[in-house]
Design a protein around this motif. Structure first.
Motif, short mmCIF file in Angstrom:
data_model
loop_
_atom_site.label_atom_id
_atom_site.label_comp_id
_atom_site.label_asym_id
_atom_site.label_seq_id
_atom_site.Cartn_x
_atom_site.Cartn_y
_atom_site.Cartn_z
N PHE A 1 15.65 1.12 36.22
CA PHE A 1 15.44 0.23 35.08
C PHE A 1 16.69 0.23 34.19
CE2 PHE A 1 11.28 1.76 36.48
CZ PHE A 1 10.62 0.54 36.68
N PRO A 2 17.65 -0.59 34.54
CA PRO A 2 18.93 -0.58 33.81
C PRO A 2 18.83 -1.00 32.34
CG PRO A 2 18.80 -2.48 35.30
CD PRO A 2 17.63 -1.58 35.62
N ALA A 3 17.78 -1.76 31.99
CA ALA A 3 17.63 -2.21 30.61
C ALA A 3 16.79 -1.26 29.76
CB ALA A 3 17.01 -3.62 30.57
N MET A 4 16.32 -0.18 30.36
CA MET A 4 15.48 0.77 29.63
C MET A 4 16.23 1.34 28.43
SD MET A 4 13.86 4.41 30.93
CE MET A 4 15.47 5.25 30.89
N ARG A 5 15.57 1.32 27.27
CA ARG A 5 16.14 1.90 26.06
C ARG A 5 15.40 3.17 25.65
NH1 ARG A 5 15.03 -1.32 21.90
NH2 ARG A 5 16.63 -0.35 20.60
N HIS A 6 14.11 3.23 25.99
CA HIS A 6 13.30 4.39 25.62
C HIS A 6 12.49 4.86 26.83
CE1 HIS A 6 13.88 2.35 21.67
NE2 HIS A 6 14.05 3.59 21.27
N LEU A 7 12.43 6.16 27.00
CA LEU A 7 11.59 6.77 28.03
C LEU A 7 10.51 7.59 27.33
CD1 LEU A 7 12.43 8.33 31.38
CD2 LEU A 7 11.26 9.79 29.72
N LEU A 8 9.26 7.33 27.71
CA LEU A 8 8.13 8.06 27.11
C LEU A 8 7.49 8.96 28.17
CD1 LEU A 8 7.93 4.81 25.94
CD2 LEU A 8 6.48 6.08 24.34
N VAL A 9 6.79 9.98 27.70
CA VAL A 9 6.09 10.90 28.60
C VAL A 9 4.66 11.09 28.10
CG1 VAL A 9 6.07 13.17 29.69
CG2 VAL A 9 8.25 12.16 28.99
N ILE A 10 3.74 11.00 29.04
CA ILE A 10 2.35 11.35 28.80
C ILE A 10 1.86 12.09 30.03
CG2 ILE A 10 1.44 9.17 29.72
CD1 ILE A 10 -0.73 9.28 27.53
N ASP A 11 0.96 13.04 29.86
CA ASP A 11 0.46 13.82 31.00
C ASP A 11 -0.84 13.23 31.53
OD1 ASP A 11 2.56 15.59 31.08
OD2 ASP A 11 1.63 17.03 29.72
N ASP A 12 -1.22 13.66 32.73
CA ASP A 12 -2.40 13.08 33.39
C ASP A 12 -3.72 13.65 32.90
OD1 ASP A 12 -2.27 15.59 34.55
OD2 ASP A 12 -2.57 14.88 36.59
N ASP A 13 -3.68 14.47 31.85
CA ASP A 13 -4.93 14.91 31.22
C ASP A 13 -5.01 14.38 29.79
OD1 ASP A 13 -2.92 16.46 30.14
OD2 ASP A 13 -3.94 18.38 30.40
N GLU A 14 -4.28 13.30 29.52
CA GLU A 14 -4.20 12.76 28.16
C GLU A 14 -4.56 11.27 28.16
OE1 GLU A 14 -0.65 15.72 26.53
OE2 GLU A 14 -0.15 13.69 27.20
N ILE A 15 -5.07 10.82 27.01
CA ILE A 15 -5.40 9.42 26.77
C ILE A 15 -4.57 8.95 25.58
CG2 ILE A 15 -7.21 7.77 26.20
CD1 ILE A 15 -7.58 9.06 28.93
N ALA A 16 -3.89 7.83 25.74
CA ALA A 16 -3.04 7.32 24.67
C ALA A 16 -3.83 6.45 23.72
CB ALA A 16 -1.88 6.52 25.25
N ALA A 17 -3.53 6.56 22.43
CA ALA A 17 -4.05 5.61 21.46
C ALA A 17 -3.50 4.23 21.79
CB ALA A 17 -3.64 6.02 20.05
N GLU A 18 -4.21 3.17 21.39
CA GLU A 18 -3.86 1.83 21.86
C GLU A 18 -2.52 1.32 21.33
OE1 GLU A 18 -6.41 -0.78 18.58
OE2 GLU A 18 -7.03 -0.75 20.68
N ASP A 19 -2.01 1.90 20.26
CA ASP A 19 -0.69 1.51 19.76
C ASP A 19 0.33 2.63 19.94
OD1 ASP A 19 -1.81 3.22 17.90
OD2 ASP A 19 -1.23 2.03 16.15
N TRP A 20 0.08 3.51 20.89
CA TRP A 20 0.92 4.69 21.10
C TRP A 20 2.37 4.32 21.36
CZ3 TRP A 20 2.65 6.54 26.20
CH2 TRP A 20 3.35 7.74 26.12
N ILE A 21 2.62 3.47 22.33
CA ILE A 21 4.00 3.11 22.66
C ILE A 21 4.68 2.44 21.47
CG2 ILE A 21 5.48 1.71 24.14
CD1 ILE A 21 3.46 2.09 26.39
N ALA A 22 4.00 1.48 20.87
CA ALA A 22 4.59 0.75 19.74
C ALA A 22 4.95 1.69 18.59
CB ALA A 22 3.62 -0.33 19.26
N GLN A 23 4.05 2.61 18.27
CA GLN A 23 4.29 3.54 17.16
C GLN A 23 5.44 4.49 17.47
OE1 GLN A 23 3.11 3.71 14.17
NE2 GLN A 23 1.03 2.90 14.07
N MET A 24 5.47 5.02 18.69
CA MET A 24 6.52 5.98 19.04
C MET A 24 7.90 5.32 19.01
SD MET A 24 5.27 9.05 19.58
CE MET A 24 6.14 10.00 20.85
N VAL A 25 8.02 4.15 19.61
CA VAL A 25 9.31 3.47 19.65
C VAL A 25 9.74 3.07 18.24
CG1 VAL A 25 10.48 1.37 20.44
CG2 VAL A 25 9.06 2.69 22.03
#
Length: 326
Positions: free
Chosen positions: A105-129
């Motif tokens: 992904f050459p245009a990637m600006r942010h890399l996020l991590v979540i584990d397979d025992d976790e559930i993200a809040a619906e605005d998780w990516i937006a808030q973190m970035v």
């Protein structure tokens, strides 16, 4: 360069890497049902930049996670890819996903991590970035809030191992966990692969070591209290045996990282510090126990101090070696 074998097993149709601004990396090991729940929470994201998901299957033999996720990716329900990280261990899985994200992904600006025992809040990516950009920092962490399974001793929610290290959004000195984090691409470009030291594969703490090295390179950290993930906590993780092992492990990790940063020249000073922490730990444990009303929780500071001292003499518990007991 990384030496482990990485096999990309499936890629979502029509994926255009040049449009992907954020990549969510998701390691998985023998939790297919929860992996699907985690993926469902990523599908439900709102307000996020264009993102893709990279699932890292770390069970090269069983491949339960790959088999569960494949239909979602091959059917185009989720944009991204699923790979197999053939070298066992959580650091190896992270390394495989992060390296693949950089390469694909050459245009990637942010890399996020979540584990397979976790559930993200619906605005998780937006808030973190948004927090990373607003604070002007390189790495941002967020809360991992426990959701205890049936039979768990829920009073342990006040135990330090289940509490976030920070409570308010803002700049912070350092982070400790990779279970909820966003990392700027410039960090990975500068640190180079392998990012996490695989010596920590079965101990844990590879993320803490990585952050320590990032701080040495001048990278900065932040915290986003508004972007939680909800971590499923099995009942066994509230038992004394697991909490004791985790306390000992946390102490060992602190000693190992400090030893790596100071080198052999600081051995005497570091050992003296470990003995001093051990001497102070009963008083700290008493205060914690009285404050929480729990002797089990109160013992944490003693466990950390003992684990740190044991590590000085080469005794470290590999808590992740037997995942069925973790």
């Amino acid at each position: 360069m990384m030496s482990q074998t990485i096999t990309v097993e499936c890629v979502s149709p029509g994926l255009d890497p040049s449009t992907v601004e954020a990549v969510v990396t998701l390691p998985t090991f023998r939790r297919p049902a929860h992996l699907l729940a985690t993926l469902a929470s990523l599908r439900a994201q709102r307000g996020a930049p264009n993102f893709a998901v990279v699932v890292m299957e770390n069970d090269a033999e069983g491949r339960a996670g790959l088999n569960a996720a494949r239909p979602l990716f091959e059917g185009g329900t989720i944009a991204g890819l699923v790979l197999v990280a053939h070298e066992r261990g959580n650091c190896s899985a992270y390394n495989a996903g992060w390296q693949t994200a950089l390469e694909r992904f050459p245009a990637m600006r942010h890399l996020l991590v979540i584990d397979d025992d976790e559930i993200a809040a619906e605005d998780w990516i937006a808030q973190m970035v948004a927090t990373a950009e607003t604070l002007g920092v390189d790495i941002v962490g967020g809360p991992q809030l426990p959701r205890f399974e049936e039979g768990a001793r829920t009073f342990t929610e006040r135990h330090p191992v289940f509490l976030p290290p920070y409570v308010t959004t803002g700049r912070v000195p350092i982070l400790y966990s990779s279970g909820n984090v966003v990392i700027a691409r410039r960090v990975l470009d500068a640190m180079e692969a392998p990012f996490l030291d695989t010596a920590f594969n079965f101990i844990g703490g590879g993320d803490s070591d990585f952050y320590s090295r990032c701080r040495e390179r001048g990278f900065t950290f932040g915290w986003c209290a508004e972007a939680p993930v909800y971590e499923t906590v099995p009942a066994r993780r509230t038992e004394f045996s697991w909490l004791n092992a985790r306390g000992l492990r946390n102490g060992a990790i602190s000693a190992i990282i400090e030893r790596r940063r100071s080198g052999g020249r600081g051995a005497a000073r570091r050992t003296a510090k470990s003995f001093a922490l051990l001497a102070a730990s009963p008083f700290r444990s008493l205060k914690l126990g009285l404050g929480t009303g729990s002797a089990t929780i109160g013992l944490y500071h003693c466990q950390v101090a003992v684990g740190r001292l044991l590590a000085e003499f080469g005794r470290v518990n590999e808590q992740y070696r037997q995942p069925e007991h973790n």
